[in-house]
Structures are given as C-alpha cells and as structure tokens.
Design a protein around this motif. Sequence first.
Motif, PDB file in Angstrom:
ATOM      1  N   SER A  14      23.107  43.219  32.273  1.00  7.50           N
ATOM      2  CA  SER A  14      23.650  42.067  31.175  1.00  7.50           C
ATOM      3  C   SER A  14      24.799  42.377  30.472  1.00  7.50           C
ATOM      4  CB  SER A  14      22.343  41.572  30.484  1.00  7.50           C
ATOM      5  OG  SER A  14      22.580  40.467  29.832  1.00  7.50           O
ATOM      6  N   TYR A  15      24.816  43.668  29.563  1.00 11.71           N
ATOM      7  CA  TYR A  15      25.951  43.959  28.633  1.00 11.71           C
ATOM      8  C   TYR A  15      27.328  43.880  29.825  1.00 11.71           C
ATOM      9  CZ  TYR A  15      29.271  47.184  27.206  1.00 11.71           C
ATOM     10  OH  TYR A  15      30.681  47.923  26.910  1.00 11.71           O
ATOM     11  N   SER A  16      27.095  44.282  31.013  1.00 15.19           N
ATOM     12  CA  SER A  16      28.211  44.698  31.837  1.00 15.19           C
ATOM     13  C   SER A  16      28.571  43.106  32.224  1.00 15.19           C
ATOM     14  CB  SER A  16      28.097  45.377  32.929  1.00 15.19           C
ATOM     15  OG  SER A  16      27.805  46.685  32.654  1.00 15.19           O
ATOM     16  N   ILE A  17      27.773  42.481  32.504  1.00  7.81           N
ATOM     17  CA  ILE A  17      28.274  41.049  32.953  1.00  7.81           C
ATOM     18  C   ILE A  17      28.631  40.238  31.706  1.00  7.81           C
ATOM     19  CG2 ILE A  17      27.307  38.603  33.483  1.00  7.81           C
ATOM     20  CD1 ILE A  17      25.148  40.191  35.194  1.00  7.81           C
ATOM     21  N   ARG A  18      28.368  40.534  30.419  1.00  7.33           N
ATOM     22  CA  ARG A  18      28.980  39.796  29.512  1.00  7.33           C
ATOM     23  C   ARG A  18      30.631  40.458  29.274  1.00  7.33           C
ATOM     24  NH1 ARG A  18      24.243  40.955  27.176  1.00  7.33           N
ATOM     25  NH2 ARG A  18      25.038  42.430  25.661  1.00  7.33           N
ATOM     26  N   ARG A  19      30.561  41.600  29.590  1.00  7.99           N
ATOM     27  CA  ARG A  19      31.700  42.125  29.474  1.00  7.99           C
ATOM     28  C   ARG A  19      32.850  41.887  30.373  1.00  7.99           C
ATOM     29  NH1 ARG A  19      33.219  48.808  28.652  1.00  7.99           N
ATOM     30  NH2 ARG A  19      34.689  48.435  26.918  1.00  7.99           N
ATOM     31  N   MET A  20      32.588  41.502  31.586  1.00 15.68           N
ATOM     32  CA  MET A  20      33.394  41.062  32.665  1.00 15.68           C
ATOM     33  C   MET A  20      33.815  39.623  32.238  1.00 15.68           C
ATOM     34  SD  MET A  20      32.230  42.790  36.130  1.00 15.68           S
ATOM     35  CE  MET A  20      30.339  42.403  36.044  1.00 15.68           C
ATOM     36  N   LYS A  21      32.722  38.906  32.037  1.00 14.97           N
ATOM     37  CA  LYS A  21      33.095  37.416  31.564  1.00 14.97           C
ATOM     38  C   LYS A  21      34.027  37.295  30.410  1.00 14.97           C
ATOM     39  CE  LYS A  21      29.606  34.531  31.498  1.00 14.97           C
ATOM     40  NZ  LYS A  21      27.986  33.953  31.427  1.00 14.97           N
ATOM     41  N   ALA A  22      34.233  38.257  29.590  1.00 14.64           N
ATOM     42  CA  ALA A  22      35.023  38.202  28.459  1.00 14.64           C
ATOM     43  C   ALA A  22      36.385  38.696  28.788  1.00 14.64           C
ATOM     44  CB  ALA A  22      34.519  39.029  27.221  1.00 14.64           C
ATOM     45  N   LEU A  23      36.732  39.005  29.964  1.00 12.59           N
ATOM     46  CA  LEU A  23      38.191  39.452  30.222  1.00 12.59           C
ATOM     47  C   LEU A  23      38.829  38.208  30.827  1.00 12.59           C
ATOM     48  CD1 LEU A  23      37.038  42.697  32.440  1.00 12.59           C
ATOM     49  CD2 LEU A  23      37.932  42.630  29.960  1.00 12.59           C
ATOM     50  N   ASP A  24      40.083  38.292  30.641  1.00 15.61           N
ATOM     51  CA  ASP A  24      40.929  37.155  31.082  1.00 15.61           C
ATOM     52  C   ASP A  24      41.524  37.242  32.524  1.00 15.61           C
ATOM     53  OD1 ASP A  24      42.602  34.849  31.326  1.00 15.61           O
ATOM     54  OD2 ASP A  24      44.334  35.845  30.174  1.00 15.61           O
ATOM     55  N   LEU A  25      40.565  37.041  33.241  1.00 14.36           N
ATOM     56  CA  LEU A  25      40.652  37.244  34.959  1.00 14.36           C
ATOM     57  C   LEU A  25      41.003  36.071  35.517  1.00 14.36           C
ATOM     58  CD1 LEU A  25      37.566  39.644  35.449  1.00 14.36           C
ATOM     59  CD2 LEU A  25      39.894  40.582  34.907  1.00 14.36           C
ATOM     60  N   ASN A  26      41.861  36.395  36.827  1.00 12.90           N
ATOM     61  CA  ASN A  26      41.920  35.365  37.515  1.00 12.90           C
ATOM     62  C   ASN A  26      41.732  35.703  39.177  1.00 12.90           C
ATOM     63  OD1 ASN A  26      44.043  36.876  38.650  1.00 12.90           O
ATOM     64  ND2 ASN A  26      45.824  35.667  38.016  1.00 12.90           N
ATOM     65  N   ARG A  27      40.980  36.777  39.306  1.00 11.90           N
ATOM     66  CA  ARG A  27      40.525  37.220  40.588  1.00 11.90           C
ATOM     67  C   ARG A  27      39.552  38.456  40.375  1.00 11.90           C
ATOM     68  NH1 ARG A  27      41.786  35.594  45.655  1.00 11.90           N
ATOM     69  NH2 ARG A  27      43.697  34.457  44.811  1.00 11.90           N
ATOM     70  N   LEU A  28      38.489  38.337  40.955  1.00  9.26           N
ATOM     71  CA  LEU A  28      37.253  39.288  41.017  1.00  9.26           C
ATOM     72  C   LEU A  28      37.261  39.792  42.434  1.00  9.26           C
ATOM     73  CD1 LEU A  28      35.032  40.494  39.047  1.00  9.26           C
ATOM     74  CD2 LEU A  28      33.774  38.659  39.911  1.00  9.26           C
ATOM     75  N   HIS A  29      37.399  41.358  42.691  1.00  5.11           N
ATOM     76  CA  HIS A  29      37.198  41.800  43.978  1.00  5.11           C
ATOM     77  C   HIS A  29      35.879  42.479  43.943  1.00  5.11           C
ATOM     78  CE1 HIS A  29      41.389  41.177  44.802  1.00  5.11           C
ATOM     79  NE2 HIS A  29      41.791  41.272  43.461  1.00  5.11           N
ATOM     80  N   LEU A  30      35.303  42.269  45.198  1.00  4.59           N
ATOM     81  CA  LEU A  30      33.871  42.723  45.481  1.00  4.59           C
ATOM     82  C   LEU A  30      33.927  43.758  46.455  1.00  4.59           C
ATOM     83  CD1 LEU A  30      31.661  39.524  45.389  1.00  4.59           C
ATOM     84  CD2 LEU A  30      32.392  40.835  43.423  1.00  4.59           C
ATOM     85  N   THR A  31      33.358  44.922  46.495  1.00  2.00           N
ATOM     86  CA  THR A  31      33.372  45.802  47.610  1.00  2.00           C
ATOM     87  C   THR A  31      32.599  45.243  48.635  1.00  2.00           C
ATOM     88  OG1 THR A  31      33.673  47.597  46.091  1.00  2.00           O
ATOM     89  CG2 THR A  31      32.971  48.077  48.201  1.00  2.00           C
ATOM     90  N   HIS A  32      31.634  44.509  48.534  1.00  2.00           N
ATOM     91  CA  HIS A  32      30.655  43.634  49.382  1.00  2.00           C
ATOM     92  C   HIS A  32      30.614  42.447  48.972  1.00  2.00           C
ATOM     93  CE1 HIS A  32      29.058  47.983  49.840  1.00  2.00           C
ATOM     94  NE2 HIS A  32      28.790  47.905  48.567  1.00  2.00           N
ATOM     95  N   PHE A  33      31.662  41.391  49.288  1.00  2.00           N
ATOM     96  CA  PHE A  33      32.723  41.661  49.969  1.00  2.00           C
ATOM     97  C   PHE A  33      33.745  40.661  49.769  1.00  2.00           C
ATOM     98  CE2 PHE A  33      35.914  41.246  53.459  1.00  2.00           C
ATOM     99  CZ  PHE A  33      36.177  42.371  53.586  1.00  2.00           C
ATOM    100  N   GLY A  34      35.108  41.227  49.586  1.00  3.49           N
ATOM    101  CA  GLY A  34      36.282  40.413  49.259  1.00  3.49           C
ATOM    102  C   GLY A  34      36.393  39.777  47.823  1.00  3.49           C
ATOM    103  N   SER A  35      37.290  38.635  47.738  1.00  2.00           N
ATOM    104  CA  SER A  35      37.782  38.404  46.601  1.00  2.00           C
ATOM    105  C   SER A  35      37.276  37.099  46.333  1.00  2.00           C
ATOM    106  CB  SER A  35      39.396  38.490  46.496  1.00  2.00           C
ATOM    107  OG  SER A  35      39.797  39.762  46.752  1.00  2.00           O
ATOM    108  N   LEU A  36      37.269  36.480  44.785  1.00  2.00           N
ATOM    109  CA  LEU A  36      37.083  35.104  44.604  1.00  2.00           C
ATOM    110  C   LEU A  36      37.762  34.730  43.094  1.00  2.00           C
ATOM    111  CD1 LEU A  36      34.362  35.414  42.214  1.00  2.00           C
ATOM    112  CD2 LEU A  36      33.216  36.368  44.246  1.00  2.00           C
TER     113      LEU A  36
END
Length: 296
Positions: free
Chosen positions: A191-213
């Motif tokens: 849950s901490y890690s999810i909050r941390r990722m949501k706080a980043l100013d991202l325009n793309r997230l890459h998943l090893t399983h699988f691809g980009s969104l």
Amino acid sequence: MIKTIDLNFCGQSNTIGAFLYESPEGPILLETGPYSTFDTLCAGIREYGYEPKDIKHVFLTHIHLDHAGAAWAFAKMGAKIYTHPFGKQHLADPARLLESARRIYGDKMDSLWGEMNPIPRQMIMRVKDAEMVRLGETTVRSWHTPGHARHHVAWQINRELIAGDVAGVKILNGPVMPPCPPPDIDLEDWSYSIRRMKALDLNRLHLTHFGSLVNTHSHLEELEKTLNEWAEWMRPFAEDQTPKDKVIPLFEEHVASQLRKAGLSDEEIKRYDKANPAWMSVYGLTRFWSKKLKLT
C-alpha cells in the motif's frame, strides 16, 4: 521513450517483457527476463540496431527469475547490474534462490527459467532509495517499492517508470491482478508503494507482465482494490490453516471467475496464468496472514 521487448515466454506473447532505453551513452536495459528467453531478448535488442554486448547497464526491479534470470549473461559481457542492496548477495551467489525455486517448480525448473550463474560482486551495483544513477546525460532514479518483494525497486527515467511487479499484472485489455508469491508479500508495504508511485509525476507506467499504459492512477487504484479483496478472501483459510492443496483449486476458480467477468476468453485466462499463476498467490497470501496473525 522506453521500448518494450516481448520475450515470448513459453511461446506465449504479452507475458514477460524487458525494456530498452536508447540513451546518448548507449542502450540501457531494464529487466532481463529468465535465461530461457535470452535468445529472444538478444533478437529484440538487435531489432533496435544494437548487439547484446552494447548493453553496459542493466537495471533489475528485483531478483526473481522471471525478471533477473539472464542478468549474469550481460555481466559476463561487461555490463554493470543495478539492484536493491538486499539483492546483491543472491545475484553473487544464487544457490539459495535456485534451491527455493527448484522446490516450487521441480522438473520444470530448467525449461521455464534456464540457468542462472553467479555475477562477480564488482559488477553488481547496490542502489539506495531515491538515489539518482547518472549515466552521462541520462538519470535513472531508484524508488524502493516493497510489498511484492522486500528488495523491489521501481526505476524512473524522465516521467516513465519501470514498475516490475509492484504495479501488478495487466495483459492487453484485461484487468490488473496482484502477483503474490512467497515469501515477502506484505500488504502494508505494498500500500505504501502504491501511494509512492501515485505521487510521482508520471506519464507512462511499464509492467514486466506486460507492456505500457498511461492511465497510471486508475490502474494503481484498481490494483490496490483487488489486492485487498484477494487478501480478505484468503484470510479465513489462513486462520483455519486449511491445507493449501484444498485452497488452490478454489482460488484458481475465484481468479478465473474475475477474469471471465472482465470479458476474457479461456485463451486470455491461460495467458494471465502463465504470467501470474494463482496458486503462487495462495502460498504468498497465506504466509502473509500466518506471520501477521502469528499463526506459526
């Protein structure tokens, strides 16, 4: 932009990926996949105009075999391998990691993952939380993101994040599912890690399983919802210490039902199971509850 290389794991597309970033200083590889798909990875690198020996920097989200199994082959060609500080020992001496995996996969071990050899310690770079690795004009920033594994790192280049497994599994237009293998699953950390990722100013997230969104916030919210639902589903079985061989078929059907409700075909459900076997989450989540509730 970071580019995805489909490793065609077990002959199945959209299951395990690796990522290539073309920097002014040369190509940077993020994730290697298992050594069983090394030839496919090398072919993908060549499609972008490089040779595998051109890779001098490899960043691993964590040391599980489907993410790091081929790292030793790049180190052998002179690449530095970047990882969480907890991961260095297992990359330098993978005997315990391999022994643990062999107990799970048995005689399928070699065909699934291939070999994993030690990496010389001087080739392994331990990266601190929030550390910026500067490679000429390119900066790769480390975010320690436990939950799936205590040694998990998400790597940020510009506004793109290589999220490994902590951002879940999502194949094509299917729903996001949390991979929960033993031994390190921890819901509070996740849950901490999810909050941390949501706080980043991202325009793309890459998943090893699988691809980009690009819809990063809604994706992470869906992930956390499903993670919590799976954990609560598993809790009574952990409390009763129900034998896992009785829980596994029930949970496999629970997951398959969720995927069918999302409109996936039987073939698409099989692809999800290759990337994220439901039976692994039975072991991971029951272990989490056993530790949390002090049942063992």
